[in-house]
Write an enzyme that holds these catalytic residues in place. Structure first.
Site, PDB file in Angstrom:
ATOM      1  N   ASP A  86      78.203 -15.357  38.428  1.00 36.15           N
ATOM      2  CA  ASP A  86      78.784 -15.707  39.731  1.00 36.15           C
ATOM      3  C   ASP A  86      80.150 -16.591  39.724  1.00 36.15           C
ATOM      4  O   ASP A  86      80.583 -16.967  39.142  1.00 36.15           O
ATOM      5  CB  ASP A  86      77.722 -16.924  40.245  1.00 36.15           C
ATOM      6  CG  ASP A  86      76.303 -16.361  40.673  1.00 36.15           C
ATOM      7  OD1 ASP A  86      76.118 -14.982  40.494  1.00 36.15           O
ATOM      8  OD2 ASP A  86      75.417 -16.785  41.150  1.00 36.15           O
ATOM      9  N   ASP A 109      68.844  -8.587  42.711  1.00 35.48           N
ATOM     10  CA  ASP A 109      69.048  -9.516  41.739  1.00 35.48           C
ATOM     11  C   ASP A 109      68.406  -9.187  40.283  1.00 35.48           C
ATOM     12  O   ASP A 109      67.533  -8.201  40.193  1.00 35.48           O
ATOM     13  CB  ASP A 109      68.681 -10.810  42.112  1.00 35.48           C
ATOM     14  CG  ASP A 109      69.734 -11.813  41.596  1.00 35.48           C
ATOM     15  OD1 ASP A 109      70.616 -11.386  40.554  1.00 35.48           O
ATOM     16  OD2 ASP A 109      70.171 -12.851  42.500  1.00 35.48           O
TER      17      ASP A 109
HETATM   18  C1  GLA Z   1      71.943 -15.059  41.305  1.00 40.30           C
HETATM   19  C2  GLA Z   1      73.302 -13.811  42.063  1.00 40.30           C
HETATM   20  C3  GLA Z   1      73.580 -14.737  43.000  1.00 40.30           C
HETATM   21  C4  GLA Z   1      72.752 -15.328  44.137  1.00 40.30           C
HETATM   22  C5  GLA Z   1      71.802 -16.109  43.511  1.00 40.30           C
HETATM   23  C6  GLA Z   1      70.472 -16.242  44.337  1.00 40.30           C
HETATM   24  O1  GLA Z   1      72.640 -16.079  40.729  1.00 40.30           O
HETATM   25  O2  GLA Z   1      74.049 -13.661  41.075  1.00 40.30           O
HETATM   26  O3  GLA Z   1      74.707 -13.991  43.706  1.00 40.30           O
HETATM   27  O4  GLA Z   1      72.218 -14.239  44.794  1.00 40.30           O
HETATM   28  O5  GLA Z   1      71.307 -15.527  42.460  1.00 40.30           O
HETATM   29  O6  GLA Z   1      69.331 -17.292  43.694  1.00 40.30           O
END
Ligand code: GLA
Length: 400
Positions: A202, A147
């Site tokens: 997301d 990430d």
């Molecule tokens: C980000 C990623 C998500 C998830 C969260 C976890 O937002 O894009 O897919 O992994 O972090 O905290």
């Protein structure tokens, strides 16, 4: 001369380290991830139960293989800097959990972050990349989602290359799923670094909404689809555009769920389930285990779909498949059902990128409606009604 040879050997050695593990994502990866349903509320029992469910419900047989733990599995680093799982949530340790998942014929994924802290505020890998990759390899991890929180001042290509090299040095083939949300256009530089890269913020389980969630926006199915424009040329075997994890079974309608799943398959996005597999109704299971849709996703040619025609009410997307086959998706984004009368012969489909084309004036293809079960051929007009927020998904084969 001897010095020159040593120098050459070192250069060749460095070059070996500079390669990602090949062959891990010849087709888009398929699995499950804890985040969409559970966020930080995860533990080893959930992971075991999910692995069990994956097998029992026929999802493993359908092609899903990774069980991925997302954020918040972490405990602390020890005095030597090694990371340990949260002892309350993962008391048996990650090696034992990986062994269990492997005993089911499945693979284990884990999550980290290029910054000092993850998005959930846990220890990230910054400054510990080689140590972490080695730790994951020792545990028997097969997949690393990496990430991009807390990375101010970091170069994205640099940080992801470091993790790729750390994985190579650790010596265990682990799929590298890059998650920088498209902020640094990973598709432009990620092909030799990771096996997939997120293209957007997301996902959120809605058809066409955009949700403001603190500083982050979350995007519905169509919002994500619309952000894929221009990206198909970057995808192919071993390196995919990742449209984020699936929200099938997370509150949308059956038509929306089927459309969402079809779109992700057409676009050759990884298929990572996000629902609670332990309590899944048959109506959801049957969507996720649909072998014909999965066959489109996993087609060996690895060519992402594109929109070849838009009549203002319906969009027409094509995906060239191996063996001269095609997948065709008609998308109704709107609120009304649309009656369609489509003359195959009036549409010459030609893909400059893959050099594939099909002229229905010259060749007759048989088609099968994957969700509806009907079949026919391209010698006659296609007559159908496409419900609101839904797709018609056809598999085409030449009539032999
Ligand atoms: C980000 C990623 C998500 C998830 C969260 C976890 O937002 O894009 O897919 O992994 O972090 O905290």
């Amino acid at each position: 001369m001897k010095r020159l040879l040593i120098l050459l050997a070192l250069l060749v050695g460095a070059n070996v380290h500079a390669q990602k593990f090949d062959g891990l994502a010849a087709t888009p990866q398929m699995g499950w991830n804890s985040w969409n349903s559970f966020a930080c509320d995860i533990n080893e029992q959930l992971i075991r139960d999910t692995a069990d469910a994956m097998v029992k419900l026929g999802l493993k047989d359908a092609g899903y293989q990774y069980v991925n733990i997302d954020d918040c599995w972490h405990g602390q680093r020890d005095k030597d800097g090694f990371i340990h799982p949260d002892p309350q949530r993962f008391p048996s340790g990650m090696k034992t959990l990986a062994d269990y998942v492997h005993s089911k014929g499945l693979k284990l994924g884990i999550y980290s972050d290029a910054g000092a802290t993850t998005c959930g505020g846990k220890p990230g890998s910054r400054g510990h990349e080689y140590q972490d990759a080695k730790t994951y390899a020792d545990w028997g991890v097969d997949y690393v989602k990496y990430d991009w929180c807390d990375t101010k001042g970091l170069s994205a290509p640099g940080a992801y290359t470091t993790m790729r090299d750390a994985i190579r040095a650790a010596g265990r083939p682990m799929l590298l799923s890059m998650c920088e949300w498209g902020d640094n256009k990973a598709w432009e530089w990620g092909k030799d670094i990771g096996h997939s890269w997120r293209t957007t913020a997301d996902i959120y389980p809605c058809w066409n909404c955009e949700l403001n969630h603190d500083a982050f926006s979350r995007l519905g199915v169509l919002r994500i689809l619309d952000r894929q424009a221009g990206l198909r040329k970057y995808a192919g075997p071993g390196h995919w555009n990742d449209m984020d994890m699936l929200e099938v079974g997370m509150g949308m309608s059956g038509d929306e769920d089927r459309a969402h799943f079809s779109i992700w398959a057409m676009m050759a996005s990884p298929l990572i389930l996000g629902n609670d597999l332990r309590k899944m109704p048959e109506s959801t299971r049957s969507i996720l285990a649909n072998k014909d849709v999965i066959a489109i996703s996993q087609d060996q040619a690895g060519i992402q779909a594109w929109k070849f025609f838009d009549d203002g009410r319906l969009e027409y997307w094509a995906r060239p498949l191996a063996n001269n086959e095609w997948a065709l998706m008609v998308l109704n984004r709107g609120e009304q059902a649309v009656n369609l009368s489509y003359d195959w012969k009036a549409h010459f489909i030609s893909d400059e990128m893959s050099k594939r084309e099909v002229d229905f004036k010259k060749a007759v293809y048989g088609w099968r409606d994957i969700w509806g079960g009907k079949s026919g051929d391209t010698g006659k007009k296609l007559e159908a009604s496409v419900a609101p927020h839904s797709v018609l998904l056809l598999h085409l084969k030449t009539k032999g």
